[in-house]
Design an enzyme around this catalytic site. Structure first.
Site, short mmCIF file in Angstrom:
data_model
loop_
_atom_site.label_atom_id
_atom_site.label_comp_id
_atom_site.label_asym_id
_atom_site.label_seq_id
_atom_site.Cartn_x
_atom_site.Cartn_y
_atom_site.Cartn_z
N ARG A 100 0.88 -1.18 0.00
CA ARG A 100 0.00 0.00 0.00
C ARG A 100 0.91 1.22 0.00
O ARG A 100 1.71 1.41 0.91
CB ARG A 100 -0.91 0.00 1.22
N HIS A 127 -7.37 0.48 -6.58
CA HIS A 127 -7.59 -0.30 -5.35
C HIS A 127 -8.28 -1.62 -5.74
O HIS A 127 -9.43 -1.88 -5.38
CB HIS A 127 -8.46 0.51 -4.38
N GLN A 130 -10.04 -4.12 -3.24
CA GLN A 130 -11.35 -3.66 -2.79
C GLN A 130 -12.42 -4.07 -3.81
O GLN A 130 -13.50 -4.56 -3.44
CB GLN A 130 -11.35 -2.14 -2.62
N ASP A 216 -17.46 6.78 -1.92
CA ASP A 216 -16.26 6.74 -1.08
C ASP A 216 -16.04 8.16 -0.55
O ASP A 216 -16.70 9.11 -0.99
CB ASP A 216 -15.06 6.26 -1.91
N CYS A 257 -16.53 1.58 0.59
CA CYS A 257 -15.37 0.75 0.92
C CYS A 257 -14.87 0.99 2.34
O CYS A 257 -14.08 0.20 2.84
CB CYS A 257 -14.26 0.97 -0.09
N ARG A 285 -13.35 -8.62 2.01
CA ARG A 285 -11.94 -8.40 1.69
C ARG A 285 -11.14 -9.67 2.01
O ARG A 285 -10.28 -10.10 1.24
CB ARG A 285 -11.39 -7.22 2.51
N1 CP Z 1 -11.27 -0.04 2.27
C1 CP Z 1 -10.00 -0.02 2.74
O1 CP Z 1 -9.03 -0.17 1.99
O2 CP Z 1 -9.93 0.12 4.09
P1 CP Z 1 -8.57 0.40 4.88
O3 CP Z 1 -8.01 1.72 4.40
O4 CP Z 1 -8.96 0.43 6.33
O5 CP Z 1 -7.62 -0.72 4.59
#
Ligand code: CP
Length: 298
Positions: A100, A127, A130, A216, A257, A285
């Site tokens: 990430r 992403h 997700q 989002d 998300c 997830r």
């Molecule tokens: N949706 C998502 O990626 O959540 P986090 O940022 O908590 O990992």
């Protein structure tokens, strides 16, 4: 050559379908697979995370493997070591590298030099993990997704881009409604998959007839905080609220998300109401990513 998962575009429609089938099997029999026995997976987090961090670490453990979690500043890359050398060295130790970070070019560079699969756990542009969970959630609710419409409303961020890439591969017609200034990174080409991908600036038109309305946060990690008030003003007509849900199909679900800001991009009533599938998305997830790791590592 290792298989990477950076945008979701790496999967064919058939592979995506089998991955989602497998995710459903793993959800039904959570400890049934030990494919990562004796294997280690690096989880590199240069940005905060709740769902991604926990679901990946738990998923690797449930598959019999060992997760090596590395937070921002813990790798020498933070002190100037090259991404190339990091990719080569980590490949000598672990069987997959999940990252990430902000710049998407960083995961592309890692993938270019790694000898093991690289998984994008979120960049500014994409992403895809997700989106796998989102598609699993919709299949649980609606079965076959062919010809069904998903409308994403709000900021054209990484989540919107990944829905545009992966949704049509699963047969969905994905419509992304954003202000023109905040259009998504991924631009539909017309060749996404059996479903279609389109952009609009009209949230009501996007929501009309949809089985899922998705949004989002309006200010994401990495966005210019100084410009956040201007973004909020632009995005106000795109709030996912009860009035927008009225435009969708009667059985439509609301998706987000997370993390959410109830009262901003989504109303509290929709987030916690009977149409919300948001917490199923969060749980999924885990199951979707376990199926992904199986696909990439076996
Ligand atoms: N949706 C998502 O990626 O959540 P986090 O940022 O908590 O990992």
């Amino acid at each position: 050559m290792p298989r990477h998962f950076l945008t979701g575009g790496e999967l064919t429609s058939a592979e995506l379908e089998s991955l989602l089938d497998r995710a459903a099997e793993l959800k039904a029999a959570r400890l049934s697979s030990r494919v990562l026995e004796g294997k280690s997976v690096a989880l590199v987090f240069e940005h905060p995370s709740t769902r991604t961090r926990v679901s990946f670490e738990v998923g690797v453990t449930e598959l019999g493997g060992h997760a090596v979690v590395l937070r921002a500043g813990e790798l020498q890359v933070a002190r100037g070591e090259s991404v190339r050398d990091t990719a080569v060295v980590l490949s000598r130790f672990v069987h997959a590298i999940c990252v990430r970070t902000g710049p998407h070019a960083m995961v592309e560079e890692l993938a270019a030099y790694a000898d093991v699969p690289v998984v994008n756990m979120l960049t500014a542009d994409h992403h895809p993990c997700q989106a796998l969970a989102d598609l699993l959630t919709l299949r649980e609710r609606f079965g076959d997704l062919a010809g069904l419409k998903l409308a994403y409303v709000g900021d054209g961020n990484n989540v919107a881009s990944s829905l545009l890439v992966l949704g049509p591969k699963a047969g969905l017609d994905v419509v992304v409604a954003t202000p023109a200034e905040l259009a998504p990174f991924a631009t539909p080409t017309g060749a996404e998959g059996p479903g279609r991908a389109t952009l609009t600036t009209d949230p009501a038109a996007a929501a009309s007839g949809a089985v899922a309305l998705y949004t989002d946060v309006w200010v994401s990690m990495g966005d210019d905080m100084a410009a956040s008030e201007a973004r909020r003003a632009l995005l106000a007509p795109y709030r996912l609220d009860e009035a927008l849900m009225e435009q969708a199909r009667d059985d439509a679900v609301a998706l987000h998300c997370l993390p959410a800001h109830p009262g901003e991009e989504i109303s509290e009533g929709v987030l916690y109401g009977p149409s919300s599938a948001v917490f199923d998305q969060a749980e999924n997830r885990l199951h979707a990513q376990k199926a992904l790791l199986e696909l990439l590592l076996t």
